[in-house]
Design an enzyme around this catalytic site. Sequence first.
Site, PDB file in Angstrom:
ATOM      1  N   ASN A   7      28.252  -6.840   7.852  1.00 27.08           N
ATOM      2  CA  ASN A   7      28.503  -7.808   6.318  1.00 27.08           C
ATOM      3  C   ASN A   7      27.348  -7.688   5.552  1.00 27.08           C
ATOM      4  O   ASN A   7      26.412  -8.053   5.829  1.00 27.08           O
ATOM      5  CB  ASN A   7      28.513  -8.833   7.260  1.00 27.08           C
ATOM      6  CG  ASN A   7      28.583 -10.078   6.382  1.00 27.08           C
ATOM      7  OD1 ASN A   7      28.214 -10.725   5.673  1.00 27.08           O
ATOM      8  ND2 ASN A   7      29.717 -11.070   7.478  1.00 27.08           N
ATOM      9  N   ARG A  18      16.710 -14.160  -6.807  1.00 30.05           N
ATOM     10  CA  ARG A  18      15.760 -13.621  -8.222  1.00 30.05           C
ATOM     11  C   ARG A  18      16.750 -14.504  -9.351  1.00 30.05           C
ATOM     12  O   ARG A  18      16.050 -13.784 -10.071  1.00 30.05           O
ATOM     13  CB  ARG A  18      15.681 -12.771  -7.687  1.00 30.05           C
ATOM     14  CG  ARG A  18      13.927 -12.213  -6.955  1.00 30.05           C
ATOM     15  CD  ARG A  18      12.920 -13.429  -6.885  1.00 30.05           C
ATOM     16  NE  ARG A  18      11.433 -13.912  -6.403  1.00 30.05           N
ATOM     17  CZ  ARG A  18      10.884 -12.599  -6.615  1.00 30.05           C
ATOM     18  NH1 ARG A  18      10.398 -11.663  -7.266  1.00 30.05           N
ATOM     19  NH2 ARG A  18       9.715 -13.200  -6.078  1.00 30.05           N
ATOM     20  N   HIS A  43      31.710 -12.081   2.942  1.00 24.27           N
ATOM     21  CA  HIS A  43      31.787 -13.952   2.738  1.00 24.27           C
ATOM     22  C   HIS A  43      31.562 -14.217   1.789  1.00 24.27           C
ATOM     23  O   HIS A  43      30.546 -15.130   1.637  1.00 24.27           O
ATOM     24  CB  HIS A  43      31.383 -13.574   4.279  1.00 24.27           C
ATOM     25  CG  HIS A  43      32.006 -15.720   5.141  1.00 24.27           C
ATOM     26  ND1 HIS A  43      31.928 -15.801   5.779  1.00 24.27           N
ATOM     27  CD2 HIS A  43      32.324 -16.944   3.900  1.00 24.27           C
ATOM     28  CE1 HIS A  43      32.646 -16.547   6.451  1.00 24.27           C
ATOM     29  NE2 HIS A  43      32.705 -17.213   5.457  1.00 24.27           N
ATOM     30  N   GLU A  75      36.169 -12.063   4.034  1.00 17.47           N
ATOM     31  CA  GLU A  75      36.144 -13.250   5.096  1.00 17.47           C
ATOM     32  C   GLU A  75      36.287 -14.709   4.083  1.00 17.47           C
ATOM     33  O   GLU A  75      35.248 -14.363   3.563  1.00 17.47           O
ATOM     34  CB  GLU A  75      35.052 -13.264   6.130  1.00 17.47           C
ATOM     35  CG  GLU A  75      34.500 -12.027   6.457  1.00 17.47           C
ATOM     36  CD  GLU A  75      33.770 -12.022   7.657  1.00 17.47           C
ATOM     37  OE1 GLU A  75      33.459 -12.094   8.464  1.00 17.47           O
ATOM     38  OE2 GLU A  75      32.435 -13.573   7.727  1.00 17.47           O
ATOM     39  N   HIS A 197      29.474 -12.426  14.765  1.00 16.59           N
ATOM     40  CA  HIS A 197      28.929 -13.635  14.953  1.00 16.59           C
ATOM     41  C   HIS A 197      27.354 -13.680  15.875  1.00 16.59           C
ATOM     42  O   HIS A 197      27.424 -13.315  16.962  1.00 16.59           O
ATOM     43  CB  HIS A 197      29.783 -14.939  14.713  1.00 16.59           C
ATOM     44  CG  HIS A 197      29.038 -16.023  13.561  1.00 16.59           C
ATOM     45  ND1 HIS A 197      27.392 -16.506  13.854  1.00 16.59           N
ATOM     46  CD2 HIS A 197      29.359 -16.233  12.763  1.00 16.59           C
ATOM     47  CE1 HIS A 197      27.392 -17.178  12.625  1.00 16.59           C
ATOM     48  NE2 HIS A 197      27.920 -17.382  11.865  1.00 16.59           N
ATOM     49  N   ASP A 198      25.827 -13.170  15.317  1.00 20.46           N
ATOM     50  CA  ASP A 198      25.118 -13.003  15.983  1.00 20.46           C
ATOM     51  C   ASP A 198      25.268 -11.969  17.310  1.00 20.46           C
ATOM     52  O   ASP A 198      24.179 -11.686  18.206  1.00 20.46           O
ATOM     53  CB  ASP A 198      24.565 -14.579  16.897  1.00 20.46           C
ATOM     54  CG  ASP A 198      24.674 -15.215  16.021  1.00 20.46           C
ATOM     55  OD1 ASP A 198      23.379 -16.249  15.586  1.00 20.46           O
ATOM     56  OD2 ASP A 198      25.727 -16.787  15.687  1.00 20.46           O
ATOM     57  N   GLY A 220      26.201  -8.836  10.295  1.00 23.53           N
ATOM     58  CA  GLY A 220      25.120  -8.907   8.805  1.00 23.53           C
ATOM     59  C   GLY A 220      23.458  -9.313   9.530  1.00 23.53           C
ATOM     60  O   GLY A 220      22.792  -8.148   9.520  1.00 23.53           O
ATOM     61  N   HIS A 221      23.671 -10.388   9.285  1.00 20.86           N
ATOM     62  CA  HIS A 221      22.257 -10.825   9.649  1.00 20.86           C
ATOM     63  C   HIS A 221      21.365 -10.152  10.808  1.00 20.86           C
ATOM     64  O   HIS A 221      20.277  -9.960  10.324  1.00 20.86           O
ATOM     65  CB  HIS A 221      22.538 -12.431  10.809  1.00 20.86           C
ATOM     66  CG  HIS A 221      20.717 -13.248  10.882  1.00 20.86           C
ATOM     67  ND1 HIS A 221      20.604 -13.547   9.510  1.00 20.86           N
ATOM     68  CD2 HIS A 221      20.049 -13.249  11.171  1.00 20.86           C
ATOM     69  CE1 HIS A 221      19.675 -14.316  10.209  1.00 20.86           C
ATOM     70  NE2 HIS A 221      18.930 -14.262  11.252  1.00 20.86           N
TER      71      HIS A 221
HETATM   72  N1  PXP Z   1      31.943 -13.110  11.217  1.00 15.68           N
HETATM   73  C1  PXP Z   1      32.235 -14.791  10.369  1.00 15.68           C
HETATM   74  C2  PXP Z   1      33.231 -14.601  10.664  1.00 15.68           C
HETATM   75  C3  PXP Z   1      31.016 -14.908  10.018  1.00 15.68           C
HETATM   76  O1  PXP Z   1      30.908 -16.048   9.468  1.00 15.68           O
HETATM   77  C4  PXP Z   1      29.684 -13.699  10.548  1.00 15.68           C
HETATM   78  C5  PXP Z   1      28.916 -14.137   9.367  1.00 15.68           C
HETATM   79  O2  PXP Z   1      29.187 -14.285   8.200  1.00 15.68           O
HETATM   80  C6  PXP Z   1      29.724 -12.794  10.635  1.00 15.68           C
HETATM   81  C7  PXP Z   1      31.200 -12.615  11.118  1.00 15.68           C
HETATM   82  C8  PXP Z   1      28.785 -11.837  11.106  1.00 15.68           C
HETATM   83  O3  PXP Z   1      27.855 -12.643  11.640  1.00 15.68           O
HETATM   84  P1  PXP Z   1      26.005 -11.826  11.791  1.00 15.68           P
HETATM   85  O4  PXP Z   1      26.026 -11.991  10.929  1.00 15.68           O
HETATM   86  O5  PXP Z   1      25.631 -13.489  12.630  1.00 15.68           O
HETATM   87  O6  PXP Z   1      26.165 -11.193  12.853  1.00 15.68           O
END
Ligand code: PXP
Length: 248
Positions: A7, A18, A43, A75, A197-198, A220-221
């Site tokens: 992501n 910026r 996303h 997404e 997510h996370d 992503g994060h």
């Molecule tokens: N899945 C969905 C639906 C999300 O909204 C996100 C964050 O945009 C992620 C996965 C990825 O999460 P993370 O950035 O915590 O890895």
Amino acid sequence: MTQLSINVNKFALLRNSRGTDYPNLIEICKKCILYGANGITVHPRPDERHTKFADLKDIKNLLLDNNSKIEFNIEGYPSEFFIKKVLEVLPNQVTLVPDPPEAITSSFGWDCKKNKVFLEEVVKEFQKNNIRVSIFVSPSINTLENLEIIKPNRVELYTFDYAHNYKSKKHESIKPYKEVINYIKKNFPIIDFNAGHDLNLENLDFFLKEITSIKEVSIGHAIVIDSINFGLENTIQKYLKIIKDVNR
Ligand code: PXP
């Protein structure tokens, strides 16, 4: 084998901060692909603070240059505008998320009871255009009524609860995910599973070992943060190694 979709939203956030084109998002995507990512996830939110809708075509063109071996996953909340933009680029997969416009990040899955008609129509629209549809779900069977009517191709398990309880009670926190998986496998065997997510270098291994049927993780994060420590190439290699070792 579970696919790693990166992501790139947080890279876009850095670029947008910026108001310039630095870092260039396509160059970031190219590097992710070069270092082994199986897919690119974006996303685009209504305020476009992360990936912008204008980025979608550029990313799609890049992936076409890669002979479409790299999956494109978009997404978002399926507003009319979102649906129109997704249909313009025809990604491999769309992941429907019930996040309100001002959301900092996705923080819950769909209530399939309340949203039955809406989801059924949106899912059909994307599938008619040969786009695989995944819907974001919380680890709670109560929210999964009507899946037989909504008919998504996949569900993406919202892994926040697991990730945030991992250190103190990983065995307990994985249980609701297993229940959801077992419920869907038993009742809707054609639905496949994504997760996201996370997820991070610490908690990914246990999750994938416990839940062996995950087709794709989108991360992503943590990848952006790990890149500060290890560099992007090493970071992606570390994630891929975890996935490979689990699937061995
Ligand atoms: N899945 C969905 C639906 C999300 O909204 C996100 C964050 O945009 C992620 C996965 C990825 O999460 P993370 O950035 O915590 O890895």
